[in-house]
Each structure stands twice: as C-alpha cells, then as structure tokens.
Design a protein around this motif. Structure first.
Motif, PDB file in Angstrom:
ATOM      1  N   TYR A   3       0.812  -1.212   0.000  1.00 52.15           N
ATOM      2  CA  TYR A   3       0.000   0.000   0.000  1.00 52.15           C
ATOM      3  C   TYR A   3       0.848   1.265   0.000  1.00 52.15           C
ATOM      4  N   PHE A   4       2.011   1.194   0.601  1.00 50.81           N
ATOM      5  CA  PHE A   4       2.845   2.385   0.793  1.00 50.81           C
ATOM      6  C   PHE A   4       3.704   2.717  -0.423  1.00 50.81           C
ATOM      7  N   LEU A   5       4.363   1.718  -1.001  1.00 54.84           N
ATOM      8  CA  LEU A   5       5.336   1.976  -2.061  1.00 54.84           C
ATOM      9  C   LEU A   5       4.724   2.598  -3.316  1.00 54.84           C
ATOM     10  N   PRO A   6       3.555   2.129  -3.798  1.00 56.93           N
ATOM     11  CA  PRO A   6       2.982   2.792  -4.988  1.00 56.93           C
ATOM     12  C   PRO A   6       2.665   4.265  -4.758  1.00 56.93           C
ATOM     13  N   MET A   7       2.213   4.601  -3.550  1.00 58.13           N
ATOM     14  CA  MET A   7       1.933   6.012  -3.255  1.00 58.13           C
ATOM     15  C   MET A   7       3.231   6.806  -3.137  1.00 58.13           C
ATOM     16  N   LEU A   8       4.256   6.181  -2.572  1.00 54.30           N
ATOM     17  CA  LEU A   8       5.558   6.830  -2.480  1.00 54.30           C
ATOM     18  C   LEU A   8       6.128   7.098  -3.872  1.00 54.30           C
ATOM     19  N   ALA A   9       5.869   6.195  -4.808  1.00 60.11           N
ATOM     20  CA  ALA A   9       6.344   6.374  -6.178  1.00 60.11           C
ATOM     21  C   ALA A   9       5.724   7.615  -6.811  1.00 60.11           C
ATOM     22  N   VAL A  10       4.451   7.869  -6.530  1.00 59.60           N
ATOM     23  CA  VAL A  10       3.784   9.063  -7.058  1.00 59.60           C
ATOM     24  C   VAL A  10       4.397  10.323  -6.466  1.00 59.60           C
ATOM     25  N   VAL A  11       4.677  10.295  -5.170  1.00 61.97           N
ATOM     26  CA  VAL A  11       5.321  11.436  -4.516  1.00 61.97           C
ATOM     27  C   VAL A  11       6.696  11.686  -5.126  1.00 61.97           C
ATOM     28  N   ALA A  12       7.447  10.605  -5.340  1.00 62.17           N
ATOM     29  CA  ALA A  12       8.788  10.725  -5.935  1.00 62.17           C
ATOM     30  C   ALA A  12       8.701  11.306  -7.342  1.00 62.17           C
ATOM     31  N   GLY A  13       7.721  10.854  -8.109  1.00 60.41           N
ATOM     32  CA  GLY A  13       7.541  11.378  -9.457  1.00 60.41           C
ATOM     33  C   GLY A  13       7.198  12.855  -9.462  1.00 60.41           C
ATOM     34  N   PHE A  14       6.367  13.269  -8.519  1.00 56.95           N
ATOM     35  CA  PHE A  14       6.013  14.684  -8.410  1.00 56.95           C
ATOM     36  C   PHE A  14       7.240  15.528  -8.084  1.00 56.95           C
ATOM     37  N   ILE A  15       8.059  15.047  -7.146  1.00 59.19           N
ATOM     38  CA  ILE A  15       9.278  15.786  -6.775  1.00 59.19           C
ATOM     39  C   ILE A  15      10.221  15.888  -7.967  1.00 59.19           C
ATOM     40  N   ILE A  16      10.379  14.804  -8.707  1.00 60.07           N
ATOM     41  CA  ILE A  16      11.231  14.813  -9.899  1.00 60.07           C
ATOM     42  C   ILE A  16      10.753  15.854 -10.897  1.00 60.07           C
ATOM     43  N   SER A  26      17.703  13.566 -20.679  1.00 59.13           N
ATOM     44  CA  SER A  26      18.210  12.274 -21.138  1.00 59.13           C
ATOM     45  C   SER A  26      18.235  11.255 -19.997  1.00 59.13           C
ATOM     46  N   ARG A  27      18.533  11.703 -18.777  1.00 59.39           N
ATOM     47  CA  ARG A  27      18.537  10.796 -17.636  1.00 59.39           C
ATOM     48  C   ARG A  27      17.146  10.265 -17.348  1.00 59.39           C
ATOM     49  N   PHE A  28      16.167  11.133 -17.506  1.00 61.46           N
ATOM     50  CA  PHE A  28      14.791  10.689 -17.290  1.00 61.46           C
ATOM     51  C   PHE A  28      14.394   9.645 -18.327  1.00 61.46           C
ATOM     52  N   HIS A 125       8.068   1.546 -12.496  1.00 67.01           N
ATOM     53  CA  HIS A 125       7.353   2.080 -13.666  1.00 67.01           C
ATOM     54  C   HIS A 125       6.552   3.326 -13.309  1.00 67.01           C
ATOM     55  N   LYS A 126       6.009   3.340 -12.100  1.00 61.02           N
ATOM     56  CA  LYS A 126       5.102   4.417 -11.698  1.00 61.02           C
ATOM     57  C   LYS A 126       5.827   5.743 -11.487  1.00 61.02           C
ATOM     58  N   ILE A 127       7.098   5.698 -11.111  1.00 60.79           N
ATOM     59  CA  ILE A 127       7.834   6.934 -10.836  1.00 60.79           C
ATOM     60  C   ILE A 127       7.917   7.837 -12.067  1.00 60.79           C
ATOM     61  N   PRO A 128       8.418   7.357 -13.225  1.00 64.77           N
ATOM     62  CA  PRO A 128       8.460   8.247 -14.394  1.00 64.77           C
ATOM     63  C   PRO A 128       7.077   8.639 -14.892  1.00 64.77           C
ATOM     64  N   VAL A 129       6.099   7.731 -14.781  1.00 64.16           N
ATOM     65  CA  VAL A 129       4.732   8.074 -15.189  1.00 64.16           C
ATOM     66  C   VAL A 129       4.198   9.214 -14.328  1.00 64.16           C
ATOM     67  N   ILE A 153      -5.744  10.767  -5.945  1.00 62.86           N
ATOM     68  CA  ILE A 153      -6.608   9.711  -6.498  1.00 62.86           C
ATOM     69  C   ILE A 153      -5.774   8.713  -7.291  1.00 62.86           C
ATOM     70  N   PHE A 154      -4.891   9.231  -8.141  1.00 64.44           N
ATOM     71  CA  PHE A 154      -4.014   8.378  -8.932  1.00 64.44           C
ATOM     72  C   PHE A 154      -3.137   7.512  -8.026  1.00 64.44           C
ATOM     73  N   GLY A 155      -2.651   8.104  -6.938  1.00 62.45           N
ATOM     74  CA  GLY A 155      -1.749   7.380  -6.036  1.00 62.45           C
ATOM     75  C   GLY A 155      -2.415   6.263  -5.261  1.00 62.45           C
ATOM     76  N   VAL A 156      -3.688   6.431  -4.905  1.00 60.32           N
ATOM     77  CA  VAL A 156      -4.345   5.426  -4.061  1.00 60.32           C
ATOM     78  C   VAL A 156      -4.985   4.298  -4.864  1.00 60.32           C
ATOM     79  N   MET A 157      -5.095   4.434  -6.183  1.00 62.38           N
ATOM     80  CA  MET A 157      -5.812   3.425  -6.957  1.00 62.38           C
ATOM     81  C   MET A 157      -5.087   2.089  -6.994  1.00 62.38           C
ATOM     82  N   THR A 158      -3.766   2.093  -7.106  1.00 60.32           N
ATOM     83  CA  THR A 158      -3.027   0.821  -7.095  1.00 60.32           C
ATOM     84  C   THR A 158      -3.152   0.114  -5.744  1.00 60.32           C
TER      85      THR A 158
END
Length: 221
Positions: A3-16, A26-28, A125-129, A153-158
């Motif tokens: 439950y935690f990691l998919p939501m953390l991935a969304v947070v990480a993607g937002f920060i990026i 190019s790194r992305f 996969h979720k981080i770059p998305v 909403i996107f973060g909690v669906m997974t």
C-alpha cells in the motif's frame, strides 16, 4: 509495503517533475527505458508463467483483451503510461485522463499480493509516469488543489486494487483472468516504451545498457 510503495512512487515522481523536464531530460528517458525493461521482464518471468500454470482456459484471450483495453485507455490518456507528454486544455480538469489512469492503476494493483518483484516493477514504472503526469498537470493550469487531488486519487488506486483482492475472497474465482488482463496491459505499456526508446531506429548505447540492466535485475531478483 504493497500500500505504501505505490503512493511513495507518485510522490517521488512529483518531486522529480519539480526539478527536471521529463520530455527533454536524457537521464529521465533512461529511467523510463529501464522501467519498461524491468516491468516487461517481471511480467514474463513472474506473472506469465503463473497464469499458464493455473490450467485455466482462455488465458491467452484475456491477455489479448488486456492489451486491447490498454490501447483504449491510451486513447483517453494520450499515452502518459509510456512516457508521452501532451498539452491539456488550459484550466480544464482532465477527467478522462483521470478515469483512464485510475482504471489502469486499479487493475495493476490486483496481482501485487502475489509477488514482491512485481510490486517493485510497478513502483519503478510508476515513478516516471507520475513525473510526466505531474508536469502535465502543473502546466495545464488547473490549480494546485485540483493537481494535488488528481495525484492523490491516482496514487491510491493501485493500493486500492491490492486491498480489494486481499479483502474480497470472491475475487479469487476471477484472479487468473484479471491477472491475464494485467499481463496484456503490462505487455503493451512496456513494449511501447522499449520500441519508442530508440527513435528512428538509431542506436543508443546508454539506453541499450539500461534495458539490459533492467532485464538482468528482474531475472536475478
């Protein structure tokens, strides 16, 4: 962690998205290529054998239905799942995009209880998305409140998909067919990422390297 990691991935993607431009970094793009290779490999090594070993009929049919479902969802999302950037209508809440990504995320959460490796594949996969999505939302000028609501909403669906599978035993009757749908979704998303990793069929040693790394990491995990 399911439950935690998919939501953390969304947070990480937002920060990026606050520090780089996903469309031009190019790194992305290397991260996107790695995520596609890793997700594809985990699907082939872990999830695909599981559904065929079940002995259930019509597994192949449901895999193809999942692939077609993802094509339809990308008609609504314009390909955010595999790295496409697109310009939204200024100030207008992208409801169709939310519906598409939410259904995709809900389904991908369903099989995560069966494999930690699959969980890692989805998270990577979720981080770059999420970074691409966050960049789009920020530039669409829908406002901070709606942007945050969309990402929540996107973060909690997974995690919701994982919770539904874990909480309702009746869904076990249909688990293999749902898994098969998810395989079709993952196959389409990951292969599209890899096919688009080398535009105009140009050779790029860095992208080839991270793709091989993603495959090897998935194999040895």
């Amino acid at each position: 962690m399911i439950y935690f990691l998919p939501m953390l991935a969304v947070v990480a993607g937002f920060i990026i998205s606050l520090f780089i431009k996903p469309s031009s970094s190019s790194r992305f793009q290397l991260l996107l290529s790695f995520s596609g290779a890793f997700l594809l490999s985990i699907t082939v090594f872990e999830l695909l054998p599981e559904v065929y070993e079940s002995g259930k009929s019509n597994v192949g049919l449901f895999i193809m239905l999942g692939l077609l479902l993802q094509i339809f969802l990308e008609f609504l999302s314009k390909g955010v799942e595999h790295g496409h950037m697109h310009h939204g209508e200024t100030g207008r809440f992208p409801l169709l995009l939310l519906i598409s990504l939410s259904l995709h995320s809900l389904l991908e959460g369903f099989p995560l209880n069966s494999s930690d490796d699959l969980l890692h594949g989805v998270v990577i996969h979720k981080i770059p998305v999420a970074a691409i999505l966050s960049t789009f939302l920020i530039h669409s000028k829908i406002g901070k409140t709606k942007t945050i609501l969309f990402l929540i909403i996107f973060g909690v669906m997974t995690p919701l998909g994982s919770w539904l599978h874990e909480s309702f035993a009746v869904l076990d009757k249909y688990a293999i067919w749902i898994y098969s749908l998810v395989i079709g979704i993952f196959l389409h998303v990951s292969t599209t990422i890899l096919f688009e990793a080398s535009r105009n069929h140009s050779f790029n040693a860095s992208k080839l390297g991270v793709i091989i790394l993603g495959i090897l990491l998935a194999y040895f995990m």
